[in-house]
Design a protein around this motif. Structure first.
Motif, PDB file in Angstrom:
ATOM      1  N   TYR A   6     -11.499  -4.420  76.641  1.00 38.16           N
ATOM      2  CA  TYR A   6      -9.740  -3.562  77.652  1.00 38.16           C
ATOM      3  C   TYR A   6      -9.677  -1.646  78.084  1.00 38.16           C
ATOM      4  O   TYR A   6      -9.043  -1.119  78.739  1.00 38.16           O
ATOM      5  N   THR A  16      -2.560  -8.788  71.803  1.00 39.93           N
ATOM      6  CA  THR A  16      -1.672  -8.200  72.773  1.00 39.93           C
ATOM      7  C   THR A  16      -1.908  -7.139  73.367  1.00 39.93           C
ATOM      8  O   THR A  16      -1.896  -6.173  72.274  1.00 39.93           O
ATOM      9  N   ARG A  17      -1.687  -6.267  74.646  1.00 33.75           N
ATOM     10  CA  ARG A  17      -2.383  -4.977  75.260  1.00 33.75           C
ATOM     11  C   ARG A  17      -0.906  -4.788  75.861  1.00 33.75           C
ATOM     12  O   ARG A  17      -0.967  -5.900  77.164  1.00 33.75           O
ATOM     13  N   GLU A  18      -1.242  -3.044  75.992  1.00 33.23           N
ATOM     14  CA  GLU A  18      -0.514  -3.222  77.546  1.00 33.23           C
ATOM     15  C   GLU A  18      -0.981  -1.942  78.067  1.00 33.23           C
ATOM     16  O   GLU A  18      -1.927  -1.253  77.762  1.00 33.23           O
ATOM     17  N   ARG A  60      -0.368   0.217  73.314  1.00 31.94           N
ATOM     18  CA  ARG A  60       0.388  -1.403  72.548  1.00 31.94           C
ATOM     19  C   ARG A  60      -0.998  -1.821  72.480  1.00 31.94           C
ATOM     20  O   ARG A  60      -1.734  -1.949  73.432  1.00 31.94           O
ATOM     21  N   PHE A  61      -1.622  -2.071  71.654  1.00 25.78           N
ATOM     22  CA  PHE A  61      -2.879  -2.982  70.976  1.00 25.78           C
ATOM     23  C   PHE A  61      -2.800  -3.748  70.034  1.00 25.78           C
ATOM     24  O   PHE A  61      -2.466  -2.967  68.650  1.00 25.78           O
ATOM     25  N   TRP A 108     -13.000  -6.836  72.375  1.00 28.04           N
ATOM     26  CA  TRP A 108     -11.801  -7.284  73.400  1.00 28.04           C
ATOM     27  C   TRP A 108     -10.716  -5.044  73.764  1.00 28.04           C
ATOM     28  O   TRP A 108     -10.587  -4.824  74.536  1.00 28.04           O
ATOM     29  N   GLU A 109     -11.159  -4.591  72.537  1.00 28.17           N
ATOM     30  CA  GLU A 109     -10.942  -3.159  72.532  1.00 28.17           C
ATOM     31  C   GLU A 109     -12.059  -2.633  73.689  1.00 28.17           C
ATOM     32  O   GLU A 109     -11.250  -1.294  74.767  1.00 28.17           O
TER      33      GLU A 109
END
Lengths: 166, 112
Positions: free
Chosen positions: B96, A21-23, A6-7, B92-93
């Motif tokens: 992460y 929010t990131r899983e 999830r992002f 951010w992508e």
């Protein structure tokens, strides 16, 4: 596999906040460690193609992290994070800001406050980061700064776009 | 410098809820000042001040035909602000994705 994680990225212009929010496919302890130990932060924190370099870090309430993001051409962008509250391994808050290579904050630019929260999602971990600016004006100023300094090369495309607007 | 100025005025314009409603309304098509003012219950002079701010930010344009002034959205300027958020999202992508890789490599280190 990454596609299933999830992002969410939410913008609230009224409150001047970004909520990310990131899983992650890992347990909470290693995800927390990656956020709070400089030798691990150096391995992921800067978005591609930049690299992260820590000058000093003291992860405790009132402590700081002084680091640079470095472009492939060697250009360095220094920042300083000051930790406010720390509750292992649930959440921490910090003030983010632009600095120079001595760690002196740039007084002309607003700081944002981050609240980073870690929670369990079955065998995975959910990380929520709320980035708050003091006012829409502070947010504007950071946007302006981003365009002026070109923090990442991608922002140069924004300049090009803006040139076509007038 | 003019360009930075224009984005500043975009955010100034968007910082007000009445003006954001006007933008949202114009997103579904052009409208006259009278139509736009109706839902707000503001006097016309104070409503016109909002229209003026929106016009000078470049977010909307207006044109008078006969006795009716019609407003329309200038999407390109709204997109400029959106673009900044898109860049943040992309950063951010990417960050992460790096963290995914690091977490995977840490698992490997534990097992070895």
């Amino acid at each position: 596999m990454k596609a299933e994680l999830r992002f969410d990225f939410l913008v609230d212009e009224e409150k001047s906040t970004l909520t990310i929010t990131r899983e992650f496919a890992a347990k909470r302890q290693p995800v927390w460690d990656c956020h709070t130990k400089s030798e691990l932060l150096d391995r992921w924190f800067a978005p591609k193609p930049l690299a992260t370099k820590t000058k000093s870090m003291d992860f405790r309430e009132g402590g700081h992290w002084h680091y640079a993001m470095i472009e492939p051409n060697g250009q360095e962008y220094w920042s300083r994070i000051d930790y406010q509250t720390i509750h292992p391994i649930d959440n921490y808050t910090l003030l983010d800001g632009f600095s120079d290579d001595t760690g002196a904050l740039n007084p002309d630019l607003p700081r944002s406050r981050w609240k980073v929260t870690f929670s369990d999602l079955k065998a995975h971990t959910l990380v929520e980061t709320i980035v708050s600016y003091k006012s829409p004006e502070a947010l504007q100023q950071v946007i302006k700064m981003g365009m002026k300094e070109g923090l990442t090369s991608t922002l140069e495309r924004l300049d090009e776009l803006l040139l076509t607007l007038n | 410098m003019e360009n930075y100025q224009s984005l500043n005025s975009v955010f100034h314009a968007l910082a007000d809820p009445t003006r954001r409603s006007v933008i949202a309304r114009l997103g579904s098509g052009s409208a006259s000042i009278k139509e736009l003012a109706e839902p707000f219950g503001l006097g016309l002079p104070s409503f016109l001040k909002h229209i003026k701010v929106l016009e000078s930010s470049g977010l909307i344009a207006s044109e008078k035909v006969g006795r009716v002034r019609t407003c329309k959205l200038r999407r390109a300027n709204l997109i400029a602000a959106q673009k900044w958020f898109d860049e943040q999202r992309a950063a951010w992508e990417s960050r992460y994705d790096n963290l995914d890789n690091l977490l995977t490599s840490l698992k490997g280190e534990d097992e070895s």
